[in-house]
Design an enzyme around this catalytic site. Structure first.
Site, PDB file in Angstrom:
ATOM      1  N   HIS A   1       7.037   4.410 -28.318  1.00 38.87           N
ATOM      2  CA  HIS A   1       8.788   4.169 -28.549  1.00 38.87           C
ATOM      3  C   HIS A   1       8.903   2.574 -28.099  1.00 38.87           C
ATOM      4  O   HIS A   1       8.135   2.184 -27.110  1.00 38.87           O
ATOM      5  CB  HIS A   1       9.145   5.087 -27.560  1.00 38.87           C
ATOM      6  CG  HIS A   1      10.777   5.128 -27.963  1.00 38.87           C
ATOM      7  ND1 HIS A   1      11.610   4.238 -27.348  1.00 38.87           N
ATOM      8  CD2 HIS A   1      11.645   6.052 -28.422  1.00 38.87           C
ATOM      9  CE1 HIS A   1      12.826   4.417 -27.506  1.00 38.87           C
ATOM     10  NE2 HIS A   1      12.772   5.615 -28.330  1.00 38.87           N
TER      11      HIS A   1
ATOM     12  N   ASP B   1       4.746   7.251 -20.068  1.00 42.08           N
ATOM     13  CA  ASP B   1       6.021   7.733 -20.738  1.00 42.08           C
ATOM     14  C   ASP B   1       6.090   9.200 -21.105  1.00 42.08           C
ATOM     15  O   ASP B   1       5.777   9.513 -21.924  1.00 42.08           O
ATOM     16  CB  ASP B   1       6.294   6.844 -21.967  1.00 42.08           C
ATOM     17  CG  ASP B   1       7.803   7.073 -22.833  1.00 42.08           C
ATOM     18  OD1 ASP B   1       8.319   8.019 -22.374  1.00 42.08           O
ATOM     19  OD2 ASP B   1       7.894   6.420 -23.678  1.00 42.08           O
TER      20      ASP B   1
ATOM     21  N   GLN C   1       9.222  12.647 -23.925  1.00 44.97           N
ATOM     22  CA  GLN C   1       9.098  13.764 -25.018  1.00 44.97           C
ATOM     23  C   GLN C   1       8.108  15.005 -24.235  1.00 44.97           C
ATOM     24  O   GLN C   1       7.899  15.724 -25.133  1.00 44.97           O
ATOM     25  CB  GLN C   1       8.535  13.483 -26.348  1.00 44.97           C
ATOM     26  CG  GLN C   1       9.224  12.285 -27.037  1.00 44.97           C
ATOM     27  CD  GLN C   1      10.610  12.980 -27.315  1.00 44.97           C
ATOM     28  OE1 GLN C   1      10.769  14.225 -27.409  1.00 44.97           O
ATOM     29  NE2 GLN C   1      11.697  12.258 -27.622  1.00 44.97           N
TER      30      GLN C   1
ATOM     31  N   LYS D   1      16.607  14.637 -22.120  1.00 44.60           N
ATOM     32  CA  LYS D   1      15.776  15.443 -22.783  1.00 44.60           C
ATOM     33  C   LYS D   1      15.254  16.623 -22.386  1.00 44.60           C
ATOM     34  O   LYS D   1      14.438  17.373 -22.916  1.00 44.60           O
ATOM     35  CB  LYS D   1      14.554  14.247 -23.301  1.00 44.60           C
ATOM     36  CG  LYS D   1      14.941  13.255 -23.900  1.00 44.60           C
ATOM     37  CD  LYS D   1      13.910  12.451 -24.639  1.00 44.60           C
ATOM     38  CE  LYS D   1      14.277  11.148 -25.259  1.00 44.60           C
ATOM     39  NZ  LYS D   1      15.102  10.925 -26.286  1.00 44.60           N
TER      40      LYS D   1
ATOM     41  N   CYS E   1      12.836   4.483 -33.391  1.00 41.29           N
ATOM     42  CA  CYS E   1      12.498   3.604 -32.195  1.00 41.29           C
ATOM     43  C   CYS E   1      11.061   3.457 -32.302  1.00 41.29           C
ATOM     44  O   CYS E   1      10.619   3.215 -30.902  1.00 41.29           O
ATOM     45  CB  CYS E   1      13.271   3.874 -31.186  1.00 41.29           C
ATOM     46  SG  CYS E   1      15.187   3.973 -31.340  1.00 41.29           S
TER      47      CYS E   1
END
Ligand code: C6P
Length: 416
Positions: free
Chosen positions: A133, A210, A213, A236, A374
Site C-alpha cells: 500500500h 504492515d 489487512q 479495520k 492506494c
C-alpha cells in the site's frame, strides 16, 4: 449455473446473530438492503463499540495521565485497560510495547522516521514488496531521500505471490529494514511473513509488518512471529477511525528517539534539556484519541468473543465460494490468485471500467471499492489502472456473495 449457498459447509459462526450486532448493516442504500463488501477500506462497528464510545463521553470524559480527579483517573484506567487488552490480543506482549497511533500509516511513518532515519546511511538499503500500500512505500521513499539509502522492491509472480528467491537475493549485508505487508489490500495475498521474518533476522536486519489487512482476518501473534514492528489500524477491526497500534520490541523502541514532541511524552522539561517519558508514552505526544482507544479495546473484546479462528475459517469459506462463482463468469478476471489469500476478491470485467462496476453495484445496494486501492505499483504490475474489489468480513453472508454476482451479471448485461 448458480451455486446453491445452502449446500455449503458453514463453520460454527452464527452470522445472523452477529449481523444484529452491527446496526449499520440494517440500512438500505438506493432503495436496496445494504450489502457491505468494502471491509478492506473500513469495517462497520458493533453496538458494543458504539455504546462504549457513548458511555465514555457521557460518563467518563476527561484527559488521561494528567488529573488527580476521579474522572481523569477513570478515563486513564479505561485507556490503559484497552492497551492491556490489545497487548494480550496480539500475542501477550508488554503494554510498554503497544503504542497508540492514529492508524497503520502513522505507525509506519513513526518507524521510518524514528528507527530508520537515524540508522540509514548511503549504501544501505530498505526492502519492500511490489504489492505494498502507498502507506508502506512513501514513508520509505521519504527516508531514503533523507538519508541516501536505496529502496529495493521484491517482485510478485502472476498469482500475486512474493518471489521468495528474489527476496533472498535482495537481502544483503547493507539491508537495514524490510517493510512488508502481511496481507495485500489490493490482491488479498497472505505473505509468508514468519518465513520472511526469519530470513531477515538471519540477514541481520529488522522487519516492520504492515498488518492493516491482517489484523481482523488472520490470527496475529507478534511474539510467535518474532516481528520487530507490527502496525495496524483500529477501524479495520471494527474499532473507531483515527485509532491504531504500533507494536515494537521494547529493546528497539528504547533506543529510538521520539517521533513527535509535546505533552505526555516527557518526564521533565527545561529550556536546556528534556528528559523523555518511559515507554510507551515516549511515542504518544499530546492528548490522544482517548475515546477511540477505549473503543478499540471494545472492538478487540468483540473479536475475541467471536473467535479469530472461527472468523478466519468462515471468511475462507466465503472467499472460496466467491472465487468459484467468479470462475463461472465469462469475461471476469480475478486479479490476485495466490494460494494463500484472505477475504479479498479483486477483479476486472472485460470492457467495463472498474468505476462503472462500482457505480452499478452501488445502485443495487452493493458497496465495493473500485480503483487503484492506494497500491498503484501493483496495479501497474498487472497492467491495469484499477480493479473492482469486494472484501469480506465476519458478518457477510453467502447470500451477499450471490447479490454481488447478480450485480455483476447486471453490469455485463448493461455493457453488452
Ligand atoms: N487500505 C483500502 O481500502 P490507514 O489509512 O492508516 O488506516 O491504513 C493504511 C493502509 C496500510 N496498509 C494496507 C495494507 C492498507 O490496506 C491500508 C488501508 C484501505 O485498502 C484504504 S486505502
Amino acid at each position: 449455473m448458480k451455486m446453491d449457498s445452502e449446500v455449503l459447509r458453514i463453520p460454527a459462526l452464527d452470522v445472523a446473530a452477529l449481523r444484529r450486532d452491527f446496526p449499520l448493516l440494517a440500512e438500505c442504500v438506493n432503495g436496496k438492503p445494504l450489502v457491505y463488501l468494502d471491509n478492506a477500506a473500513t469495517t462497520q462497528k458493533p453496538q458494543s463499540v458504539l455504546d462504549t464510545l457513548m458511555h465514555y463521553y457521557a460518563h467518563d470524559n476527561a484527559n488521561v495521565h494528567r488529573g488527580v480527579h476521579t474522572l481523569s483517573q477513570r478515563a486513564t484506567d479505561k485507556y490503559e485497560a484497552a492497551r492491556a487488552r490489545i497487548a494480550k490480543f496480539i500475542g501477550g506482549v508488554s503494554t510498554q510495547e503497544v503504542i497508540y497511533t492514529s492508524g497503520t500509516t502513522s505507525g509506519i511513518n513513526l518507524v521510518a522516521q524514528s528507527y530508520a532515519r537515524p540508522l540509514l546511511r548511503e549504501g544501505d538499503d530498505v526492502v519492500i514488496s511490489a504489492m505494498e500500500h502507498h502507506s508502506n512505500i512513501v514513508p520509505w521513499q521519504l527516508v531514503c531521500l533523507q538519508t541516501g539509502a536505496a529502496l529495493k522492491v521484491v517482485p510478485v509472480n502472476d498469482a500475486g505471490e512474493l518471489e521468495m528467491d528474489e527476496f533472498e537475493r535482495l537481502l544483503g549485508p547493507r539491508t537495514r529494514i524490510v517493510a512488508m505487508t502481511h496481507v495485500s489490500n489490493a490482491l488479498g495475498s497472505i505473505t509468508p511473513i514468519a518465513q520472511i521474518i526469519k530470513l531477515v533476522h538471519d540477514a541481520g536486519a529488522v522487519v516492520l509488518v504492515d498488518g492493516a489487512q491482517a489484523i481482523a482476518h488472520v490470527g496475529v501473534d507478534v511474539r510467535t512471529l518474532d516481528a520487530d514492528f507490527y502496525a495496524f489500524s483500529g477501524h479495520k477491526i471494527f474499532g473507531p477511525t483515527g485509532t491504531g497500534v504500533l507494536y515494537g520490541k521494547a529493546a528497539l523502541l528504547d533506543r529510538m528517539p521520539p517521533y513527535q514532541g509535546g505533552g505526555d511524552m516527557i518526564r521533565s522539561v527545561t529550556f536546556e534539556k528534556t528528559e523523555y517519558n518511559e515507554l510507551p508514552y515516549k511515542f504518544e505526544a499530546g492528548t490522544p484519541n482517548i475515546a477511540g482507544a477505549i473503543g478499540l479495546g471494545a472492538a478487540i473484546e468483540y473479536v475475541e468473543r467471536v473467535g479469530v479462528g472461527a472468523i478466519a475459517a468462515y471468511e475462507d469459506e466465503l472467499l472460496a465460494y466467491a472465487t468459484r462463482r467468479a470462475a463461472e463468469v465469462r469475461g471476469m478476471r480475478v486479479i490476485g490468485t495466490a494460494r494463500q489469500k484472505a477475504a479479498i476478491l479483486s477483479f476486472m470485467l472485460d470492457g467495463v471500467h472498474a468505476h462503472d462496476v462500482g457505480t452499478i453495484l452501488d445502485n443495487q445496494g452493493v458497496a465495493i471499492r473500485a480503483g487503484h486501492h492506494c497500491a498503484m505499483p501493483i496495479m501497474e504490475r498487472f497492467g491495469v489502472a484499477g480493479t473492482a474489489r469486494a472484501s469480506f468480513a465476519l458478518y457477510n453472508t453467502f447470500e451477499e456473495v450471490d447479490a454481488l454476482f447478480d450485480g455483476i451479471a447486471r453490469v455485463q448485461r448493461l455493457f453488452k
